[in-house]
Design an enzyme around this catalytic site. Structure first.
Site, short mmCIF file in Angstrom:
data_model
loop_
_atom_site.label_atom_id
_atom_site.label_comp_id
_atom_site.label_asym_id
_atom_site.label_seq_id
_atom_site.Cartn_x
_atom_site.Cartn_y
_atom_site.Cartn_z
N ASP A 159 0.08 -1.15 -0.05
CA ASP A 159 0.32 0.26 0.11
C ASP A 159 1.01 1.30 0.17
O ASP A 159 1.90 1.49 0.80
CB ASP A 159 -0.41 0.24 1.78
CG ASP A 159 -1.54 -0.89 1.11
OD1 ASP A 159 -1.09 -2.24 1.07
OD2 ASP A 159 -2.88 -0.56 2.15
N HIS A 188 -1.38 4.81 -0.80
CA HIS A 188 -2.48 4.86 -0.18
C HIS A 188 -1.85 6.37 -0.99
O HIS A 188 -2.04 7.50 0.83
CB HIS A 188 -2.68 5.31 1.38
CG HIS A 188 -3.33 4.11 1.89
ND1 HIS A 188 -5.36 3.75 1.48
CD2 HIS A 188 -3.49 2.67 2.41
CE1 HIS A 188 -5.57 2.76 1.61
NE2 HIS A 188 -4.15 1.78 2.32
N ASP A 232 -3.96 -0.43 -3.02
CA ASP A 232 -4.16 0.56 -3.01
C ASP A 232 -2.74 1.73 -2.84
O ASP A 232 -3.09 2.28 -1.76
CB ASP A 232 -4.03 0.42 -1.14
CG ASP A 232 -5.23 -0.55 -0.03
OD1 ASP A 232 -6.31 -0.56 -1.62
OD2 ASP A 232 -5.75 -0.48 0.75
N ASP A 257 -6.41 6.88 -2.15
CA ASP A 257 -7.19 7.45 -0.54
C ASP A 257 -5.95 7.29 0.35
O ASP A 257 -5.18 7.68 -0.04
CB ASP A 257 -8.22 5.73 -0.45
CG ASP A 257 -9.05 6.15 -1.37
OD1 ASP A 257 -9.50 7.36 -1.88
OD2 ASP A 257 -10.05 5.09 -1.32
N ARG A 258 -6.54 8.78 0.66
CA ARG A 258 -6.22 8.89 2.43
C ARG A 258 -4.93 10.12 2.08
O ARG A 258 -5.34 10.96 2.53
CB ARG A 258 -5.54 7.25 2.78
CG ARG A 258 -5.82 7.22 3.45
CD ARG A 258 -5.97 5.63 4.38
NE ARG A 258 -6.64 4.36 5.05
CZ ARG A 258 -6.83 4.84 5.89
NH1 ARG A 258 -7.85 5.65 6.68
NH2 ARG A 258 -8.45 3.44 6.19
N ASN A 308 -8.33 -2.82 -2.29
CA ASN A 308 -10.21 -2.41 -1.60
C ASN A 308 -10.36 -1.06 -1.70
O ASN A 308 -11.60 -0.85 -1.93
CB ASN A 308 -10.24 -3.47 -0.37
CG ASN A 308 -9.45 -2.50 0.75
OD1 ASN A 308 -8.29 -2.73 0.78
ND2 ASN A 308 -10.09 -2.00 1.79
N HIS A 309 -8.74 -0.49 -1.96
CA HIS A 309 -9.06 1.57 -2.40
C HIS A 309 -9.54 1.55 -3.79
O HIS A 309 -9.96 2.46 -4.21
CB HIS A 309 -8.63 1.75 -1.21
CG HIS A 309 -8.67 2.59 -0.05
ND1 HIS A 309 -9.19 3.24 0.53
CD2 HIS A 309 -8.62 0.80 0.90
CE1 HIS A 309 -9.68 2.95 1.64
NE2 HIS A 309 -8.36 1.84 2.36
N HIS A 327 -3.82 -8.67 -3.04
CA HIS A 327 -3.63 -7.43 -2.37
C HIS A 327 -4.36 -7.92 -0.47
O HIS A 327 -3.57 -7.87 0.59
CB HIS A 327 -4.82 -6.10 -1.98
CG HIS A 327 -4.61 -5.13 -1.94
ND1 HIS A 327 -3.67 -4.71 -1.70
CD2 HIS A 327 -5.50 -5.12 -0.29
CE1 HIS A 327 -3.84 -2.80 0.06
NE2 HIS A 327 -5.11 -3.62 0.38
N ARG A 361 -13.49 -6.10 10.07
CA ARG A 361 -13.73 -4.59 8.65
C ARG A 361 -15.41 -4.56 8.61
O ARG A 361 -15.62 -3.58 7.53
CB ARG A 361 -13.09 -5.12 7.68
CG ARG A 361 -11.54 -5.45 8.65
CD ARG A 361 -10.61 -5.01 7.23
NE ARG A 361 -9.06 -5.02 7.55
CZ ARG A 361 -8.31 -4.10 7.23
NH1 ARG A 361 -8.58 -3.46 6.53
NH2 ARG A 361 -6.79 -4.63 7.53
N HIS A 401 -2.47 -4.28 2.91
CA HIS A 401 -3.75 -4.01 2.94
C HIS A 401 -3.42 -3.85 4.96
O HIS A 401 -4.38 -3.40 5.14
CB HIS A 401 -4.13 -5.80 2.88
CG HIS A 401 -6.25 -5.14 3.10
ND1 HIS A 401 -6.72 -4.09 2.60
CD2 HIS A 401 -6.80 -6.32 4.16
CE1 HIS A 401 -8.16 -4.75 2.90
NE2 HIS A 401 -8.26 -5.82 4.19
#
Length: 607
Positions: free
Chosen positions: A220, A222, A249, A252-253, A281-282, A335, A391, A418
């Site tokens: 990730d 991000h 990923d 995001d963030r 998942n993002h 992932h 989650r 992840h």
């Protein structure tokens, strides 16, 4: 009519539709307003109307604002939840030109535009940037970019040198000098076309480049461009002999997901052998639609930089990203992790319709859709078996599940990403070293204090691997570090960066924790007062008793004693209960108004 002008007209139609619902003009659709208009359309039962309103009211506020309404329309939820008769009535509402709820007239062009917009859209519009149209002084290039454009220009066709130039551009400019929107659209559409042909199945079979190449697995990132720059300048840019696998990923963030993706797409277009891109998942419009503080942010990022059209192109690119890879037929990379499906095989994963959507509905009961979600969301646990994930999506899987999967598919081990490893490192080995987590976003979200890492597989030493940990410098410091060339000691740079950021990261984490605790106190304040009165605890309580009460009534894993000291409500070893609860409420008011709350002062002093 141009695309931007079409979008403006379509937005007007949707705003007109919103106004029909919002009969009192307060900017929100109340439940009774929604029910009244939907009932007048015909084709909807009271139960259906109630369900549709609940779907649109995503924040459960019992009202639907403009952004919720737009999301409900544009992500397809509205029409998907309606029967044929109801959907036809609703489309007539979208097409009408008057404010009369019962007057539906034909407006062919308007209807065509809005309906096509709804059908083609796979995203949610939050805001549309309004740009002044300035006629170019000269001509335009092949992509329609004005000749007087002063920003970076990409090469056509993309070459390894052109990709490195783009990398250098983002090194020196970050997100301050974005590419022209037409360049961005070109890179994305070319990537979608080329990647879908190159990797038409969910699982990519790849090798460590021979005779002396290597493959770098990146976890990730991000939206943290500094980490990607650190990795690529330290280990070298992607090439056929220096292959990269980005394990999802990327967005995001953080605030530079756009730049990260454009770098990856450019290197892939320059040399398809140089890079593999996995979906996390993002890479999913539902996650992107969340605010950055809630785990999303990519939609807002793209809308701010380029607008809805470009965001929709990015969503299309998510749909072609691979779900997993098998390296040298011995290492599985994904992932999230393993799945609830018994006797899972690579061949079965390859039957997933992975290009139909970015991610299936998280609550789907379809076996293949559950499998899809598990691959992106699951986490390992040290307990044997399979368990429901905290989650809410995916599962937790134990060492026995990993062992069985590797044995049935003749694999040595699996690599996943992840989640940040618990010990603050950039990697973690579990399940007798057969499940390895790699996470590449150092100082995660600006306050994680963790290292990032990548896994490097070399042809000479396969299947043994090296782990390169790092702690990336701030983005503005990266150009001066890279300028040192071969003299850069990347390990020393990471160590000093991590040391320098420790106190700032600790303070930022503490601030977030205290804010969460304050919210919990406010939510539980009636129960806390009842507990105090019921147990005749009085106005003053010993610190340990007060802490014990908070742990029992709210949550035990919070630093209550530290927070009480910071809020200034401890006097002579006693906590003034009323003062403590009131302080939390006042602190929350300051936070909501955008003020920082110094933890060395009681809130009463500042209010």
């Amino acid at each position: 009519m141009s695309g931007d002008e079409n979008m403006s007209e379509q937005e007007k139609q949707l705003r007109d539709c919103f106004a029909k619902f919002d009969s009192n003009g307060d900017g929100k659709i109340q439940a009774d307003e929604f029910k009244k208009l939907m009932s007048s359309l015909g084709g909807f039962s009271p139960k259906e109307i109630k369900r549709l309103f609940k779907e649109a009211d995503t924040d459960c506020s019992n009202s639907v604002d403009w952004r919720e309404f737009l999301s409900w329309i544009l992500n397809g939820t509205a029409l998907k939840g309606m029967g044929a008769k109801g959907a036809a009535s609703f489309e007539r509402l979208l097409n009408t030109e008057t404010q009369d709820e019962a007057s539906f007239v034909e407006s062919a062009q308007m209807g065509h535009n809005v309906t096509e917009y709804l059908r083609q859209s796979g995203s949610k519009e939050r805001k549309t940037r309004q740009r002044k149209r300035v006629a170019p002084k000269g001509g335009c290039d092949d992509l329609g970019v004005p000749s007087d454009w002063t920003g970076h220009r990409i090469q056509l066709p993309m070459t390894p040198e052109g990709a490195r130039q783009l990398l250098d551009h983002f090194l020196h400019s970050g997100a301050k000098s974005p590419l022209h929107a037409k360049h961005v659209t070109h890179l994305i559409t070319q990537f979608v076309s080329a990647y879908s042909v190159r990797h038409p199945k969910p699982v990519v079979y790849t090798d460590v480049p021979q005779p002396d190449g290597r493959l770098v697995i990146v976890g990730d990132t991000h939206g943290q461009l500094a980490d990607v720059l650190h990795i690529l300048y330290h280990l070298g840019p992607p090439s056929a002999q220096n292959r990269y696998l980005f394990n999802g990923d990327m967005v995001d963030r953080g605030g530079q997901g756009v730049e990260i993706l454009l770098i990856l797409y450019a290197f892939f277009l320059a040399d398809p052998e140089s890079i593999i891109v996995h979906r996390g998942n993002h890479e999913n419009e539902d996650m992107n639609a969340l605010h950055a503080d809630n785990g999303g942010g990519f939609e807002d990022e793209v809308m701010e930089k380029y607008g809805l059209s470009v965001y929709r192109h990015f969503v299309s690119s998510f749909k072609v990203m691979s779900l997993a890879s098998v390296i040298n037929k011995e290492i599985f990379v994904v992932h999230g992790g393993l799945t609830r499906v018994k006797n899972l095989t690579i061949d079965y994963i390859n039957t997933l319709p992975f290009q139909d959507y970015t991610a299936p509905h998280p609550m789907s009961s379809n076996v293949k859709e559950q499998l899809f979600s598990d691959l992106l969301w699951s986490d390992p646990t040290e307990h044997e078996g399979k368990y429901k994930s905290d989650r809410g999506v995916g599962i937790k899987y134990g060492p026995d599940v990993t062992t069985k999967f590797c044995s049935q598919n003749r694999l040595r081990f699996l690599v996943r990403s992840h989640q940040v490893p618990e010990d603050g490192r950039g990697f973690q080995k579990q399940h007798n070293d057969r499940c390895v987590t790699v996470f590449s976003a150092s100082n995660y979200c600006g306050d994680g204090g963790n290292f990032g890492a990548v896994i490097v597989l070399s042809a000479a030493n396969f299947p043994r691997y090296e782990v390169f940990e790092h702690f990336a410098a701030p983005l503005e410091e990266m150009p001066s570090i890279v300028a040192q060339g071969d003299s850069v000691d990347w390990n020393q740079t990471s160590t000093s960066q991590q040391r320098d950021s420790l106190e700032a990261s600790r303070a930022a984490r503490q601030e977030k924790t205290f804010a969460r605790m304050i919210i919990a106190i406010i939510e539980k304040k009636p129960q806390l007062w009842s507990f105090i009165i019921r147990n005749s605890l009085g106005q003053k309580m010993p610190i340990d008793d007060f802490v014990q009460m908070m742990e029992a009534q709210i949550e035990s894993d919070n630093p209550w004693k530290e927070a009480l000291e910071g809020w200034g409500v401890i006097h002579d070893g006693q906590v003034e209960a009323a003062s403590g609860l009131q302080t939390a409420c006042l602190c929350m008011l300051l936070i909501l108004r955008g003020h920082k709350v110094p933890k060395s002062m009681g809130c009463e002093e500042r209010v």
